[in-house]
Design a protein around this motif. Structure first.
Motif: not given
Length: 194
Positions: A135-144, A168-170, A175-178, A183-194
């Motif tokens: 949904x994010x990709x179809x809506x023009x997002x670059x990163x989730x 679940x996210x991994x 990917x964990x970025x911070x 007990x909390x991680x910032x994760x990201x999915x790069x839509x531009x690179x996938x």
């Protein structure tokens, strides 16, 4: 095997979202407005006002989230949308660890899952997360992005897992970025690179 389908939270599906949100946990009172309002504003609104706010989101594009159906019955909800529209994120310490600039509308966030108690244990999180990325990709997002809980570090009550579980996210390709807290991680999915 039950049939699972996932649809955008668009006009005509509000009652389905309500069914999913009111099936246990804090979804009924929050109406998925926790991330949309600053703390004081959230505290000053009633459940009815938050319901009206969510209903109004269903009339706008992009859809504010997705609804999972099990054999045609609304069973789960996920909020996914631009971070800039989710005001509380920038004011939350764990999200502040994001390496992405806050004013960037192309960065989206997955911030809330609600699984109706009658449909827990069916593995709905994985297809909801995959659909949120699409949904994010179809809506023009670059990163989730997301800030899930690492249940390998801490035991967490089910109702507190609304932000999602790190594993679940991994598994979905994030990917964990911070790591703002153990007990909390910032994760990201790069839509531009996938």
């Amino acid at each position: 095997m039950p049939t699972i389908t996932i649809e955008p939270a668009a006009a005509g599906r509000f009652d389905d979202a309500e069914h999913a949100l009111t099936g246990g946990g804090g979804g009924a009172s929050c109406q998925c407005q926790w991330w949309m309002l600053r703390n004081r504003d959230f505290d000053e609104t009633t459940r009815e006002q938050r319901t009206d706010m969510l209903r109004a989101e269903f009339d706008r594009a992009p859809a504010p989230g997705l609804i999972a159906y099990v054999d045609g019955e609304a069973a789960a909800w996920v909020r996914v949308g631009p971070r800039t529209a989710q005001q509380r994120l920038a004011r939350t310490r764990v999200f502040a660890a994001s390496p992405e600039p806050w004013e960037d509308d192309s960065v989206w966030a997955v911030t809330c899952f609600v699984i109706h108690r009658d449909h827990r244990g069916l593995g709905l999180t994985a297809p909801l997360l995959d659909a949120a990325v699409a949904h994010a990709r179809e809506s023009g997002a670059r990163l989730v992005e997301a800030c899930p809980i690492d249940t390998a570090v801490t035991r967490t009550p089910v109702n507190d897992l609304f932000v999602g579980v790190l594993a679940s996210f991994l598994a979905a390709g994030f990917h964990e970025v911070a790591r703002p807290r153990p007990d909390r991680a910032i994760v990201a999915y790069d839509l531009a690179g996938s």
